[in-house]
Design an enzyme around this catalytic site. Sequence first.
Site, PDB file in Angstrom:
ATOM      1  N   CYS A   1     -24.644  55.716 -30.046  1.00  0.00           N
ATOM      2  CA  CYS A   1     -24.496  56.694 -31.124  1.00  0.00           C
ATOM      3  C   CYS A   1     -24.703  56.017 -32.485  1.00  0.00           C
ATOM      4  O   CYS A   1     -24.118  54.955 -32.745  1.00  0.00           O
ATOM      5  CB  CYS A   1     -23.112  57.319 -31.054  1.00  0.00           C
ATOM      6  SG  CYS A   1     -22.722  58.394 -32.455  1.00  0.00           S
TER       7      CYS A   1
ATOM      8  N   GLU B   1     -16.331  52.028 -26.008  1.00  0.00           N
ATOM      9  CA  GLU B   1     -16.722  51.897 -27.414  1.00  0.00           C
ATOM     10  C   GLU B   1     -15.904  50.818 -28.113  1.00  0.00           C
ATOM     11  O   GLU B   1     -16.447  50.018 -28.891  1.00  0.00           O
ATOM     12  CB  GLU B   1     -16.552  53.228 -28.154  1.00  0.00           C
ATOM     13  CG  GLU B   1     -17.002  53.145 -29.607  1.00  0.00           C
ATOM     14  CD  GLU B   1     -16.694  54.392 -30.405  1.00  0.00           C
ATOM     15  OE1 GLU B   1     -16.404  54.252 -31.613  1.00  0.00           O
ATOM     16  OE2 GLU B   1     -16.725  55.498 -29.836  1.00  0.00           O
TER      17      GLU B   1
ATOM     18  N   SER C   1     -18.580  65.893 -25.977  1.00  0.00           N
ATOM     19  CA  SER C   1     -19.470  65.614 -24.855  1.00  0.00           C
ATOM     20  C   SER C   1     -19.527  66.769 -23.867  1.00  0.00           C
ATOM     21  O   SER C   1     -20.070  66.631 -22.768  1.00  0.00           O
ATOM     22  CB  SER C   1     -19.028  64.334 -24.132  1.00  0.00           C
ATOM     23  OG  SER C   1     -17.660  64.406 -23.777  1.00  0.00           O
TER      24      SER C   1
END
Length: 410
Positions: free
Chosen positions: A148, A178, A377
Amino acid sequence: MKQFNVPNIYRSSLISAVKNKRKQNDKLKKDFTPTLLNFGPVHIYLARHFGFCYGVENAIEIAFTTIDENPGKRIFLLSEMIHNPQVNADLQERGVQFLQDTYGKQLIPFDELNENDVVLIPAFGTTLQVEALLKAKGIQTEKYNTTCPFVEKVWNRSEQIATKGYSIVIHGKPKHEETRATFSHASSNTPAVIVNDMKDTIELAKFITGEKKPEDFYTAFQGRYSDGFDVTKDLRKIGVVNQTTQLATDTQAIAEYLKQAMKDRYMLNDSNISERFADTRDTLCYATNDNQSAVTGMLQTDADLAIVVGGYNSSNTSHLVELCEEKLKTYFINSADKLLSKNEIHHCNWVTKEEKVTLDFLPGKDPVKILITSGASCPDAIVEEVIAKLLTFYPESISIDDMAERLDSN
């Protein structure tokens, strides 16, 4: 903003009509009140912002394009593309294999890869160590990297403040993909440490102020600090960045707490705090902010219950559930199938991740007022399926097609 080519299986005519209408009437995104869909006996209030964000649509487009452009090749994902079971299942049905699970456990050994294989980096990004391993095998990473852009923004901001001598404090879940990726990138440039929540932050502040002995740091934050971290030196000048799917208010509170600790320790004020504390508010993800603000706005509505739709291991979705539960009975589901009947719902506890069945979740009222949102998502198609399933419990409701036509004509 760029428009992505996302498969139609994830789109919804109803949700598209809602979002287009809101975009026309609120171009500056300042109105966070929900959209009322009056189906008669059921009133659905949709959050102002929900569903696929920029980073997710970007990742999905790259993944499906990669599959189409590489017939006959082995295609792997480092881990889940995003935290949504339908999207990951769809990719697996198309032959994509996962190398690791969501916590980094190896499912397929890297030794089995060769230079002819395609490896997709998921939207969460990956560590520098994994990138180096893939490159050493001759596997391209740039072309198939779906990280992203807003996660990369955090990495870039970390690098910028590292050049000015700041250590990095990362607000994130230590085992999340992440956070692991951000920690890897940040710690390659400067000392770094992870705090999971305010409790961790309060403990870290005690090492800044000298309330706790330096040697105790290495036990308190075991496995969450970079190699060679020197607590006597590396907490003298810090900046806070975050896992982009955390609660924005939590990250802000953590930053403010550590900022105050630096003021107290070094007798600083607002005019000179930058000597010790870097302003990193610009690392908060816009979609996380918008979705959370939309839930806050949605909760001003007088309603009977809330339903949050999304993957159970989705951090950003879990935080939406957390916000809703502060005001209203809330049910966290990942598909319409969890609506077992008008009297039963199979839903997830966002903290323990355990599912349970609740009876009589729909009140005997006319109309029933339901707030609905979904994670970044979660495909819009699943939200429409949830609404459609709810309507089957009230046969006198108008249809979804009629509602979409009304929205398009108004």
